[in-house]
Each structure stands twice: as C-alpha cells, then as structure tokens.
Design an enzyme around this catalytic site. Sequence first.
Site, PDB file in Angstrom:
ATOM      1  N   HIS A 157       0.608  -1.673   0.272  1.00 17.73           N
ATOM      2  CA  HIS A 157       0.104   0.183   0.236  1.00 17.73           C
ATOM      3  C   HIS A 157       0.514   1.375   0.004  1.00 17.73           C
ATOM      4  CE1 HIS A 157      -3.085  -2.907   1.458  1.00 17.73           C
ATOM      5  NE2 HIS A 157      -2.129  -3.963   2.029  1.00 17.73           N
ATOM      6  N   SER A 278      14.747  22.306 -16.138  1.00 18.73           N
ATOM      7  CA  SER A 278      13.599  22.402 -16.768  1.00 18.73           C
ATOM      8  C   SER A 278      13.314  24.053 -17.214  1.00 18.73           C
ATOM      9  CB  SER A 278      12.446  23.078 -15.090  1.00 18.73           C
ATOM     10  OG  SER A 278      12.080  24.575 -15.111  1.00 18.73           O
ATOM     11  N   LYS A 284      15.882  22.170 -10.783  1.00 24.07           N
ATOM     12  CA  LYS A 284      15.289  20.889 -11.317  1.00 24.07           C
ATOM     13  C   LYS A 284      16.058  20.022 -12.077  1.00 24.07           C
ATOM     14  CE  LYS A 284      11.798  19.552 -10.166  1.00 24.07           C
ATOM     15  NZ  LYS A 284       9.949  21.015 -11.207  1.00 24.07           N
ATOM     16  N   GLU A 291       9.506   8.449 -16.953  1.00 21.47           N
ATOM     17  CA  GLU A 291       8.263   9.111 -17.202  1.00 21.47           C
ATOM     18  C   GLU A 291       7.890   8.576 -18.734  1.00 21.47           C
ATOM     19  OE1 GLU A 291       7.172  12.798 -15.341  1.00 21.47           O
ATOM     20  OE2 GLU A 291       9.266  13.058 -15.638  1.00 21.47           O
ATOM     21  N   LYS A 326      -0.372  -4.002 -39.416  1.00 22.25           N
ATOM     22  CA  LYS A 326       1.114  -3.957 -39.637  1.00 22.25           C
ATOM     23  C   LYS A 326       1.374  -2.186 -38.703  1.00 22.25           C
ATOM     24  CE  LYS A 326       1.377  -5.926 -43.823  1.00 22.25           C
ATOM     25  NZ  LYS A 326      -0.012  -6.558 -43.552  1.00 22.25           N
TER      26      LYS A 326
HETATM   27  N1  ARG Z   1      -1.164  -4.649 -48.795  1.00 22.10           N
HETATM   28  C1  ARG Z   1      -2.470  -5.794 -47.612  1.00 22.10           C
HETATM   29  C2  ARG Z   1      -1.619  -6.685 -46.902  1.00 22.10           C
HETATM   30  O1  ARG Z   1      -0.753  -5.960 -45.662  1.00 22.10           O
HETATM   31  C3  ARG Z   1      -1.669  -7.444 -48.625  1.00 22.10           C
HETATM   32  C4  ARG Z   1      -2.794  -8.503 -49.496  1.00 22.10           C
HETATM   33  C5  ARG Z   1      -3.043  -8.202 -49.915  1.00 22.10           C
HETATM   34  N2  ARG Z   1      -4.232  -9.443 -50.689  1.00 22.10           N
HETATM   35  C6  ARG Z   1      -5.438  -8.220 -51.156  1.00 22.10           C
HETATM   36  N3  ARG Z   1      -6.421  -9.867 -51.744  1.00 22.10           N
HETATM   37  N4  ARG Z   1      -5.575  -7.744 -51.975  1.00 22.10           N
HETATM   38  O2  ARG Z   1      -2.996  -7.532 -45.835  1.00 22.10           O
END
Ligand code: ARG
Length: 460
Positions: A157, A278, A284, A291, A326
């Site tokens: 705590h 700072s 500071k 952080e 991605k």
């Molecule tokens: N740029 C697409 C992705 O990252 C690749 C696959 C695309 N496939 C498709 N049938 N449009 O998912």
Amino acid sequence: MASKLWGGRFQKSTDALTDDFNASISFDARLYKQDIQGSMAHAEMLGRQGIITEAEADTIRDGLKSILDDIEAGKIEFSQEMEDIHMNIESILIERIGDTGKKLHTGRSRNDQVATDMRLFVKEACADIKALIADFANTLLDLAARNKTTVMPGYTHLQRAQPVTFAHHLMAYVEMLKRDTTRFENVSDMADSLPLGAGALATTTYPLDRYYTAQVLGFKGICLNSMDAVSDRDYAIDFLEAVSVLMMHLSRLSEEVVLWCSSEFGFITLDDAFSTGSSIMPQKKNPDIPELIRGKTGRTYGDLMAFLTTMKGLPLAYNKDMQEDKEPVFDAYDTAAICLKIITKMMATVTVNKDTMKQAAGGGFVDATDAADWLVGRGVPFRDAHAIVGKLVFYALEQGKTLRELTLEEYRQIDPVFDESVYDAIDLKNCVSRRDVIGGPAPAIVDRALAIDRSFFAKK
Ligand code: ARG
C-alpha cells in the site's frame, strides 16, 4: 488500369484518393527483406517442383537479390500506385528480368505472401526483444549483486512494511523479465508455421512442396488449413499482448524510479545523462526517461486494443481490414525496443543512496513483525504477540520514538516477557538475514537466486 498488376478486368483507373487510402507501402516497405526472402524460397520451390524451370527460378532469385541490394543501398523508390511492398517488388522484378518475373506469383497470392512476411517479422521481433530483455535483466542483476546487503523498506500500500534489500526488490523485476522472455518464446512458436501455399484461401492446383518452402524459410511447420493460414493473425495479437505485459513491467519499475529519485524518497540518483532540466526552474532535475516509458506503455495497450478490435468481426478468410496489423505491430516493436534500450542504460548508471534507504528502513516500524516473531519465540501465540506489538507501536508513536529507541523498561511496561535480546531481533540486518526462506531477501538466498537468474539469461 493496365499499369496495375491486377488491372486486367478494370475499365477505369482508381481514384487518386483510393490509391492513397488503399496503399500500405508507406508502412509495409519495412517488410522488404521478409518479402524477398519469402519470394526467393517460393521461386526455389517452384523450380524444384518443375512448376517453372530451374533456370527461371535462378533468374528470379538473382533478380530479387539485386532488388534487395538496391533497396539496402537506398537506390529504390517505391511507388504508391503499386500499393504495397509485395506488388512493388514484383513489378520491379518484372521490369528487371522481363517475362520470367511474371512467373514468380504462380501458385501464390498476396494473402499467403503477406501472412508469411508478417510471421517472419514477428519471429525476428521476438528474438530481438528477447535479446534486449536479457541485456536489461543482466544490468539489473549487476546492480542487485552490488546491493545484496543494501537494506531498504519493503512496501505494501506504499506504506513501509518489512525490511528487504535493494537486490531483492530489483530481482522481483527480473522474475517478470523471465516470464516476458518465455512469453516472447511462446509468441515466436505461435508464428512458426508457414502460411505460403495457402494461396488466396484454398491452396492451388500446382504440386507445391510446402514443407520444402518451410524448411528454406526456417519455419518449424506449415499451417494445416489454408483458410486459417491466410486469416490468422493470432500471432500478431499475441505479440502485441506480450509487448503490453512487458511494457506494464517497465512502467511499474519506471514509476518506482520516479518515486525513488524524488526528494521525498531520495533512494537513487539518476545520472545526468538520463535526466532533463526545466526551462523555468533552475534547480530541477526531472526523470523524463522513466516517465516517458510509463507514458509509452499506454500506446502499446492502444496497439493491442486497436488490432484486437480490427479482427473481431472478420469473416473468413482474408479481408483488407487485416492490412491494419502492420502499424500496431511495428509501433509496439519499436516502442518496446527503444524503451528496453534506454531503461538498461538508465539503470546501469543510477547512484544508489544506501544510507537514505537504510534510514527509511529505520523508520516506519518495519521491524514490528520481527518484534512479534520474537514474542512467538517466547511462547506467545502470534495473534497475542501482534496485539502486544501493536500497543508498543502506539506507545512509541506517542513518544516520537522507534522500537529500537524504546528502553527495556518501556518494553516491560507493555509486557514483562520482553528482555534485552529483543533489540537483536529488531536489528534491521538481522531482520533481513533471518528471512532466509527460499524466495526471501536474506543475502544467502538472494545469492542463490542470482545464480539461477544469471544462468537463465546466459542460455537466452
Ligand atoms: N497489403 C495487403 C495487406 O497487408 C497485402 C494483401 C492484399 N491482398 C489482397 N487480396 N488485397 O494485407
């Protein structure tokens, strides 16, 4: 239209905004190495199976190698019109080697291609993060080895509870890092099956040898169901989850570092190289680094939630939504990597203010449990001992004294069973060294844990 690799059935060009919106090249260019690696393995397998000639396979692979070299030399500019890294590389290949280049995509789809690229990326990312975790853990173990007898208050705590050592406290984080390591190993296993050969979703009519491709690319196995192969992104979600948990650990330590280097605690001093000043307050010295690590943890949770949400309603098999895998994966990887690198340097250079820690451990009655345990040694049942020491603490608080500062007289006023040896029992060093149960802070036990942890990370 005609300039697109898929332009055949179209009568009109895509709108410029469609190109803009649809393209992933701005972020998936990062997969060029994995993409070329996958294409080379695919071409080799096609040649081996007689689906294309061996000579054609060689020409394709030489072409891909020259593209790889040129990308790494910064000689290639990708085009947004070509949408993604897969079509960019394929179109450059066709430009370079002509009609033979058009045979690379035989028995393959971008759907199994991109899934392969991402799995290769995630496997490498897991290995990289694991190595960075090992560096960090070893730094914490070095610091722990120098602080096996550095007594500090342990907290519950955020109230002083019982004495521990700085080594023991740090090594709690090493346990987390061991679990993180295992977690990334598991994620890597999840990613370790080859989707290539699944085609768009239903495999192909060509006699592919998927096991051969898997072997060339270093995959342990192949995805057994082609529809799952192209639509599975569990490994990406697992990666994001592993990063989130790792970041949660780094964030908790960062929070402690922020507290520890405040004037209120003063347990450690950050090196100037990992602190900032700072613009207005000349005195500071701010802990911006921990952080920021704490702050960046939030974005990795965001990466996880964003992509989990993307996947939740998708019918089988591939859907373009999955292109959204991605940026979160790249962002989480980059964030974890930079945070691990800087936290390692920061912790390698902290100054430990041992006296301040000891002083803090001397206040707050962290020895109260030990006084109660002493009574238990005299045959007092623990619950009664707890109550007696509770009275002692109340009395000491009123007197503005610590338990050590009370006279034997005062002890005896509370309970006549007390004698001189109680002082030995509440000596902080003894409080720590007597906690020699496995898992405890006693230096002898910490030594054993250190050896186990060292060997865990030596094997990684
Ligand atoms: N740029 C697409 C992705 O990252 C690749 C696959 C695309 N496939 C498709 N049938 N449009 O998912």
